[in-house]
Motif scaffolding. Structure first.
Motif, PDB file in Angstrom:
ATOM      1  N   LYS A  18       9.780  -1.585  -3.031  1.00  0.00           N
ATOM      2  CA  LYS A  18      10.288  -1.928  -1.706  1.00  0.00           C
ATOM      3  C   LYS A  18      10.109  -0.713  -0.805  1.00  0.00           C
ATOM      4  O   LYS A  18      10.351   0.421  -1.226  1.00  0.00           O
ATOM      5  N   MET A  19       9.669  -0.959   0.429  1.00  0.00           N
ATOM      6  CA  MET A  19       9.395   0.115   1.383  1.00  0.00           C
ATOM      7  C   MET A  19      10.060  -0.216   2.716  1.00  0.00           C
ATOM      8  O   MET A  19      10.213  -1.391   3.054  1.00  0.00           O
ATOM      9  N   THR A  20      10.431   0.806   3.460  1.00  0.00           N
ATOM     10  CA  THR A  20      11.009   0.628   4.789  1.00  0.00           C
ATOM     11  C   THR A  20       9.965   0.981   5.836  1.00  0.00           C
ATOM     12  O   THR A  20       9.351   2.050   5.775  1.00  0.00           O
ATOM     13  N   VAL A  21       9.772   0.086   6.796  1.00  0.00           N
ATOM     14  CA  VAL A  21       8.800   0.306   7.871  1.00  0.00           C
ATOM     15  C   VAL A  21       9.382   1.309   8.862  1.00  0.00           C
ATOM     16  O   VAL A  21      10.462   1.096   9.414  1.00  0.00           O
ATOM     17  N   SER A  22       8.668   2.412   9.092  1.00  0.00           N
ATOM     18  CA  SER A  22       9.152   3.439  10.024  1.00  0.00           C
ATOM     19  C   SER A  22       8.427   3.389  11.366  1.00  0.00           C
ATOM     20  O   SER A  22       8.996   3.772  12.388  1.00  0.00           O
ATOM     21  N   THR A  23       7.187   2.944  11.380  1.00  0.00           N
ATOM     22  CA  THR A  23       6.391   2.869  12.615  1.00  0.00           C
ATOM     23  C   THR A  23       5.367   1.757  12.469  1.00  0.00           C
ATOM     24  O   THR A  23       4.855   1.533  11.378  1.00  0.00           O
ATOM     25  N   ILE A  24       5.077   1.082  13.565  1.00  0.00           N
ATOM     26  CA  ILE A  24       3.969   0.121  13.603  1.00  0.00           C
ATOM     27  C   ILE A  24       3.089   0.513  14.776  1.00  0.00           C
ATOM     28  O   ILE A  24       3.584   0.732  15.880  1.00  0.00           O
ATOM     29  N   ASP A  25       1.781   0.622  14.511  1.00  0.00           N
ATOM     30  CA  ASP A  25       0.857   1.077  15.556  1.00  0.00           C
ATOM     31  C   ASP A  25      -0.540   0.580  15.222  1.00  0.00           C
ATOM     32  O   ASP A  25      -0.805   0.115  14.121  1.00  0.00           O
ATOM     33  N   ARG A  26      -1.423   0.692  16.169  1.00  0.00           N
ATOM     34  CA  ARG A  26      -2.826   0.339  15.943  1.00  0.00           C
ATOM     35  C   ARG A  26      -3.583   1.582  15.509  1.00  0.00           C
ATOM     36  O   ARG A  26      -3.432   2.637  16.100  1.00  0.00           O
ATOM     37  N   ARG A  27      -4.381   1.446  14.475  1.00  0.00           N
ATOM     38  CA  ARG A  27      -5.228   2.548  14.040  1.00  0.00           C
ATOM     39  C   ARG A  27      -6.417   2.632  14.979  1.00  0.00           C
ATOM     40  O   ARG A  27      -6.841   1.637  15.559  1.00  0.00           O
ATOM     41  N   ALA A  28      -6.962   3.798  15.119  1.00  0.00           N
ATOM     42  CA  ALA A  28      -8.097   4.009  16.018  1.00  0.00           C
ATOM     43  C   ALA A  28      -9.301   3.156  15.622  1.00  0.00           C
ATOM     44  O   ALA A  28     -10.016   2.657  16.473  1.00  0.00           O
ATOM     45  N   SER A  29      -9.493   2.970  14.315  1.00  0.00           N
ATOM     46  CA  SER A  29     -10.668   2.221  13.868  1.00  0.00           C
ATOM     47  C   SER A  29     -10.366   0.729  13.828  1.00  0.00           C
ATOM     48  O   SER A  29      -9.577   0.267  13.033  1.00  0.00           O
ATOM     49  N   GLY A  30     -10.960  -0.009  14.721  1.00  0.00           N
ATOM     50  CA  GLY A  30     -10.838  -1.457  14.711  1.00  0.00           C
ATOM     51  C   GLY A  30      -9.637  -2.032  15.419  1.00  0.00           C
ATOM     52  O   GLY A  30      -9.613  -3.224  15.691  1.00  0.00           O
ATOM     53  N   GLY A  31      -8.633  -1.256  15.685  1.00  0.00           N
ATOM     54  CA  GLY A  31      -7.477  -1.736  16.423  1.00  0.00           C
ATOM     55  C   GLY A  31      -6.536  -2.634  15.636  1.00  0.00           C
ATOM     56  O   GLY A  31      -5.672  -3.273  16.206  1.00  0.00           O
ATOM     57  N   GLU A  32      -6.685  -2.703  14.296  1.00  0.00           N
ATOM     58  CA  GLU A  32      -5.801  -3.527  13.479  1.00  0.00           C
ATOM     59  C   GLU A  32      -4.422  -2.874  13.385  1.00  0.00           C
ATOM     60  O   GLU A  32      -4.307  -1.651  13.286  1.00  0.00           O
ATOM     61  N   LEU A  33      -3.368  -3.683  13.413  1.00  0.00           N
ATOM     62  CA  LEU A  33      -2.018  -3.154  13.292  1.00  0.00           C
ATOM     63  C   LEU A  33      -1.764  -2.625  11.884  1.00  0.00           C
ATOM     64  O   LEU A  33      -2.123  -3.269  10.896  1.00  0.00           O
ATOM     65  N   HIS A  34      -1.133  -1.450  11.817  1.00  0.00           N
ATOM     66  CA  HIS A  34      -0.774  -0.820  10.557  1.00  0.00           C
ATOM     67  C   HIS A  34       0.696  -0.416  10.593  1.00  0.00           C
ATOM     68  O   HIS A  34       1.243  -0.139  11.660  1.00  0.00           O
ATOM     69  N   ALA A  35       1.310  -0.383   9.420  1.00  0.00           N
ATOM     70  CA  ALA A  35       2.704   0.035   9.300  1.00  0.00           C
ATOM     71  C   ALA A  35       2.777   1.321   8.498  1.00  0.00           C
ATOM     72  O   ALA A  35       2.148   1.436   7.450  1.00  0.00           O
ATOM     73  N   TRP A  36       3.528   2.268   9.006  1.00  0.00           N
ATOM     74  CA  TRP A  36       3.837   3.487   8.280  1.00  0.00           C
ATOM     75  C   TRP A  36       5.117   3.176   7.524  1.00  0.00           C
ATOM     76  O   TRP A  36       6.128   2.807   8.123  1.00  0.00           O
ATOM     77  N   CYS A  37       5.094   3.334   6.194  1.00  0.00           N
ATOM     78  CA  CYS A  37       6.224   2.952   5.349  1.00  0.00           C
ATOM     79  C   CYS A  37       6.698   4.116   4.490  1.00  0.00           C
ATOM     80  O   CYS A  37       5.911   4.972   4.103  1.00  0.00           O
ATOM     81  N   ASP A  38       7.996   4.117   4.183  1.00  0.00           N
ATOM     82  CA  ASP A  38       8.608   5.116   3.307  1.00  0.00           C
ATOM     83  C   ASP A  38       9.277   4.399   2.144  1.00  0.00           C
ATOM     84  O   ASP A  38       9.808   3.294   2.314  1.00  0.00           O
ATOM     85  N   TRP A  39       9.247   5.035   0.963  1.00  0.00           N
ATOM     86  CA  TRP A  39       9.939   4.505  -0.202  1.00  0.00           C
ATOM     87  C   TRP A  39      10.297   5.669  -1.113  1.00  0.00           C
ATOM     88  O   TRP A  39       9.858   6.781  -0.909  1.00  0.00           O
ATOM     89  N   PHE A  40      11.125   5.404  -2.094  1.00  0.00           N
ATOM     90  CA  PHE A  40      11.577   6.442  -3.014  1.00  0.00           C
ATOM     91  C   PHE A  40      11.149   6.106  -4.433  1.00  0.00           C
ATOM     92  O   PHE A  40      11.167   4.953  -4.845  1.00  0.00           O
ATOM     93  N   VAL A  41      10.782   7.147  -5.189  1.00  0.00           N
ATOM     94  CA  VAL A  41      10.378   7.017  -6.585  1.00  0.00           C
ATOM     95  C   VAL A  41      11.346   7.852  -7.406  1.00  0.00           C
ATOM     96  O   VAL A  41      11.645   8.993  -7.048  1.00  0.00           O
ATOM     97  N   GLN A  42      11.839   7.280  -8.507  1.00  0.00           N
ATOM     98  CA  GLN A  42      12.734   8.035  -9.376  1.00  0.00           C
ATOM     99  C   GLN A  42      12.067   8.219 -10.734  1.00  0.00           C
ATOM    100  O   GLN A  42      12.175   7.384 -11.617  1.00  0.00           O
TER     101      GLN A  42
END
Length: 63
Positions: A18-42
């Motif tokens: 499971k990941m938490t979305v921190s940012t949503i933006d368009r990448r320079a290449s192609g303009g497709e929407l991408h999500a920057w996500c954070d998660w924790f590993v133990q």
């Protein structure tokens, strides 16, 4: 279909942690929407924070 937004908890459609979305933006290449996500590993104490960028179309909302 629910739209993913900042603060949502998501997983990759192919599986993974499971990941938490921190940012949503368009990448320079192609303009497709991408999500920057954070998660924790133990592996051992303490937990380790990981992060990554994923195409929005590869993610789905989770509980």
């Amino acid at each position: 279909m629910d739209q993913i937004k900042v603060g949502d908890v998501v997983v990759l459609k192919s599986g993974g942690p499971k990941m938490t979305v921190s940012t949503i933006d368009r990448r320079a290449s192609g303009g497709e929407l991408h999500a920057w996500c954070d998660w924790f590993v133990q592996d051992k104490a303490p937990w380790k924070k990981e992060s990554g960028v994923f195409a929005l179309t590869s993610l789905k909302l989770t509980d």
